[in-house]
Motif scaffolding. Structure first.
Motif, PDB file in Angstrom:
ATOM      1  N   ARG A 179       2.054 -11.640 -10.731  1.00 43.23           N
ATOM      2  CA  ARG A 179       0.681 -12.795 -10.901  1.00 43.23           C
ATOM      3  C   ARG A 179      -0.347 -11.587 -10.775  1.00 43.23           C
ATOM      4  N   ALA A 180      -0.577 -10.609 -10.221  1.00 43.34           N
ATOM      5  CA  ALA A 180      -1.716  -9.726 -10.253  1.00 43.34           C
ATOM      6  C   ALA A 180      -2.011  -9.343 -11.483  1.00 43.34           C
ATOM      7  N   LEU A 181      -0.856  -8.576 -12.187  1.00 41.41           N
ATOM      8  CA  LEU A 181      -1.319  -8.162 -13.513  1.00 41.41           C
ATOM      9  C   LEU A 181      -1.540  -9.044 -14.387  1.00 41.41           C
ATOM     10  N   THR A 182      -1.128 -10.499 -14.286  1.00 38.50           N
ATOM     11  CA  THR A 182      -1.476 -11.807 -15.160  1.00 38.50           C
ATOM     12  C   THR A 182      -2.958 -11.862 -14.941  1.00 38.50           C
ATOM     13  N   ALA A 183      -3.266 -11.901 -13.681  1.00 35.90           N
ATOM     14  CA  ALA A 183      -4.710 -12.183 -13.357  1.00 35.90           C
ATOM     15  C   ALA A 183      -5.641 -11.191 -14.011  1.00 35.90           C
ATOM     16  N   LEU A 206      -2.669  -5.414 -24.844  1.00 32.44           N
ATOM     17  CA  LEU A 206      -1.936  -5.332 -23.382  1.00 32.44           C
ATOM     18  C   LEU A 206      -1.602  -3.949 -23.297  1.00 32.44           C
ATOM     19  N   GLN A 207      -0.765  -3.134 -24.322  1.00 32.13           N
ATOM     20  CA  GLN A 207      -0.354  -1.944 -23.941  1.00 32.13           C
ATOM     21  C   GLN A 207      -1.502  -0.985 -23.434  1.00 32.13           C
ATOM     22  N   ALA A 208      -2.800  -1.209 -24.251  1.00 35.64           N
ATOM     23  CA  ALA A 208      -3.804  -0.455 -23.735  1.00 35.64           C
ATOM     24  C   ALA A 208      -4.442  -0.742 -22.637  1.00 35.64           C
ATOM     25  N   ALA A 209      -4.303  -1.811 -22.191  1.00 36.75           N
ATOM     26  CA  ALA A 209      -5.020  -2.127 -20.631  1.00 36.75           C
ATOM     27  C   ALA A 209      -3.891  -1.878 -19.626  1.00 36.75           C
ATOM     28  N   LEU A 210      -2.718  -1.870 -19.942  1.00 36.71           N
ATOM     29  CA  LEU A 210      -1.608  -1.397 -18.885  1.00 36.71           C
ATOM     30  C   LEU A 210      -1.560   0.265 -18.591  1.00 36.71           C
ATOM     31  N   SER A 211      -1.748   0.701 -19.761  1.00 37.24           N
ATOM     32  CA  SER A 211      -1.854   2.396 -19.612  1.00 37.24           C
ATOM     33  C   SER A 211      -2.993   2.886 -18.874  1.00 37.24           C
ATOM     34  N   GLY A 212      -3.987   2.017 -18.715  1.00 37.30           N
ATOM     35  CA  GLY A 212      -5.037   2.648 -18.011  1.00 37.30           C
ATOM     36  C   GLY A 212      -5.028   2.303 -16.383  1.00 37.30           C
ATOM     37  N   LEU A 213      -3.938   1.368 -16.039  1.00 33.18           N
ATOM     38  CA  LEU A 213      -4.129   0.927 -14.676  1.00 33.18           C
ATOM     39  C   LEU A 213      -3.526   1.849 -13.749  1.00 33.18           C
ATOM     40  N   LYS A 214      -4.088   1.913 -12.561  1.00 29.77           N
ATOM     41  CA  LYS A 214      -3.407   2.904 -11.584  1.00 29.77           C
ATOM     42  C   LYS A 214      -2.900   1.887 -10.535  1.00 29.77           C
ATOM     43  N   LEU A 215      -1.806   1.875 -10.339  1.00 26.58           N
ATOM     44  CA  LEU A 215      -1.053   1.144  -9.290  1.00 26.58           C
ATOM     45  C   LEU A 215      -0.781   1.858  -8.104  1.00 26.58           C
ATOM     46  N   SER A 216      -1.261   1.337  -6.967  1.00 27.43           N
ATOM     47  CA  SER A 216      -1.075   1.983  -5.637  1.00 27.43           C
ATOM     48  C   SER A 216      -0.515   1.025  -4.594  1.00 27.43           C
ATOM     49  N   THR A 217      -0.189   1.446  -3.395  1.00 32.30           N
ATOM     50  CA  THR A 217       0.286   0.370  -2.212  1.00 32.30           C
ATOM     51  C   THR A 217      -0.416   0.408  -1.254  1.00 32.30           C
ATOM     52  N   ARG A 218      -0.627  -0.832  -0.529  1.00 32.78           N
ATOM     53  CA  ARG A 218      -1.290  -0.962   0.691  1.00 32.78           C
ATOM     54  C   ARG A 218      -0.583  -1.724   1.455  1.00 32.78           C
ATOM     55  N   ALA A 239       4.179  -5.370   1.321  1.00 35.62           N
ATOM     56  CA  ALA A 239       3.771  -4.142   0.585  1.00 35.62           C
ATOM     57  C   ALA A 239       2.811  -4.918  -0.270  1.00 35.62           C
ATOM     58  N   GLU A 240       1.529  -4.356  -0.434  1.00 34.73           N
ATOM     59  CA  GLU A 240       0.449  -5.242  -1.336  1.00 34.73           C
ATOM     60  C   GLU A 240       0.311  -4.350  -2.622  1.00 34.73           C
ATOM     61  N   MET A 241       0.286  -4.723  -3.665  1.00 33.66           N
ATOM     62  CA  MET A 241       0.006  -3.695  -4.810  1.00 33.66           C
ATOM     63  C   MET A 241      -1.440  -3.606  -5.133  1.00 33.66           C
ATOM     64  N   GLU A 242      -2.129  -2.563  -5.111  1.00 27.56           N
ATOM     65  CA  GLU A 242      -3.503  -2.295  -5.531  1.00 27.56           C
ATOM     66  C   GLU A 242      -3.613  -1.979  -6.912  1.00 27.56           C
ATOM     67  N   ILE A 243      -4.259  -2.708  -7.625  1.00 31.91           N
ATOM     68  CA  ILE A 243      -4.522  -2.320  -9.110  1.00 31.91           C
ATOM     69  C   ILE A 243      -5.959  -1.567  -9.154  1.00 31.91           C
ATOM     70  N   GLY A 249      -7.070   0.386  -7.283  1.00 30.42           N
ATOM     71  CA  GLY A 249      -7.401   0.543  -5.561  1.00 30.42           C
ATOM     72  C   GLY A 249      -8.024  -0.844  -5.209  1.00 30.42           C
ATOM     73  N   ARG A 250      -7.734  -1.872  -5.672  1.00 33.54           N
ATOM     74  CA  ARG A 250      -8.320  -3.231  -5.370  1.00 33.54           C
ATOM     75  C   ARG A 250      -7.007  -4.300  -5.305  1.00 33.54           C
ATOM     76  N   VAL A 251      -6.967  -4.899  -4.186  1.00 35.26           N
ATOM     77  CA  VAL A 251      -5.579  -5.946  -4.233  1.00 35.26           C
ATOM     78  C   VAL A 251      -6.083  -7.179  -4.551  1.00 35.26           C
ATOM     79  N   ALA A 252      -5.404  -7.896  -5.364  1.00 37.56           N
ATOM     80  CA  ALA A 252      -6.048  -9.177  -6.037  1.00 37.56           C
ATOM     81  C   ALA A 252      -5.955 -10.280  -4.856  1.00 37.56           C
ATOM     82  N   GLY A 253      -7.018 -11.045  -4.898  1.00 37.77           N
ATOM     83  CA  GLY A 253      -6.979 -12.274  -3.929  1.00 37.77           C
ATOM     84  C   GLY A 253      -6.354 -13.667  -4.235  1.00 37.77           C
ATOM     85  N   ASP A 254      -7.116 -14.670  -3.725  1.00 43.04           N
ATOM     86  CA  ASP A 254      -6.327 -16.001  -4.141  1.00 43.04           C
ATOM     87  C   ASP A 254      -6.052 -16.351  -5.614  1.00 43.04           C
TER      88      ASP A 254
END
Ligand code: DC
Length: 223
Positions: free
Chosen positions: A42-46, A61-73, A79-83, A85-90
């Motif tokens: 859902r977060a990647l879709t948003a 899509l591939q260009a956008a995905l390759s630039g994303l940094k995924l981390s965890t909070r 566990a919440e995934m940060e994209i 550095g940011r966790v997606a909201g509602d």
């Protein structure tokens, strides 16, 4: 005394089949890190909708995905995934994301972008001192952790699942999402061989949780 084993519990099933409630309950009872992989899709879709990337435009899509940094909070036991550095909201529960998420989730490149990240959460759980991991989704017992200690597959009649979603105040085309999720080529929603299949239509959530917990307690006593 033998050290307590680290366990992995995989819970798969369609929308509103009872995955979230049962995995949260097991997380609390056995001190397991809770991971809702649907929230990752859902977060990647948003994020893709926000950038104007459509599921039909693979190069973008591939260009956008390759630039994303995924981390965890951690948020409590979850566990919440940060994209970046940011966790997606509602917005990840919005009508737009509900309608688009199965189309993005069917794309092998998008699934591949999440594979190592999801497996790596077992290491996060160990590092944070949890006694194991409970991960819910569509392909956890089949593709992410096929050797999980416990693999459950939850299902329920579509009418009952629609009532559950409506009760949560959500507009969600669950029959259509399940159709796409089950018929895609990449890691389709299916009960993997050897998983415990539980029909949740006519049983209470507590009964479902007790059935799962009884199986787990034989290996890992409640925390
Ligand atoms: O669990 P959910 O309804 O929030 O999941 C949203 C969508 O994400 C679901 O329709 C399909 C996709 N998904 C997936 O393909 N694989 C997963 N492991 C989890 C979710």
């Amino acid at each position: 005394m033998a050290p307590t084993p680290f366990i992995i519990v995989a819970i798969d099933g369609g929308a509103a089949s009872g995955k979230s409630s049962s995995s949260l309950a097991l997380s609390a009872r056995f001190d397991l890190l809770h991971v809702d992989t649907g929230s990752f899709y859902r977060a990647l879709t948003a994020e893709m909708l926000r950038r104007g990337v459509s599921p039909g435009d693979l190069p973008a899509l591939q260009a956008a995905l390759s630039g994303l940094k995924l981390s965890t909070r951690l948020n409590g036991r979850s566990a919440e995934m940060e994209i970046d550095g940011r966790v997606a909201g509602d917005e990840i529960r919005s009508r737009e994301v509900n309608d688009a998420v199965s189309h993005f989730a069917a794309i092998p490149e998008l699934r591949a972008a999440l594979l190592a990240y999801q497996r790596g959460l077992a290491g996060v759980a160990r590092a944070k001192g949890f006694r194991g991991l409970v991960m819910e989704g569509r392909d956890i017992g089949s593709a992410i952790f096929p050797s999980a200690d416990f693999r459950f597959f939850l299902h329920a009649e579509a009418g009952e699942r629609e009532r559950r979603r409506a009760g949560q105040g959500q507009q969600d085309q669950i029959r259509e999402r399940d159709r796409i999720d089950s018929s895609r080529k990449a890691s389709p929603l299916t009960c993997p061989p050897g998983a415990t299949s539980i029909n949740t239509t006519h049983v209470t959530l507590d009964e479902v949780i007790e059935q799962m917990a009884a199986a787990i307690a034989a290996k890992l006593p409640p925390a």
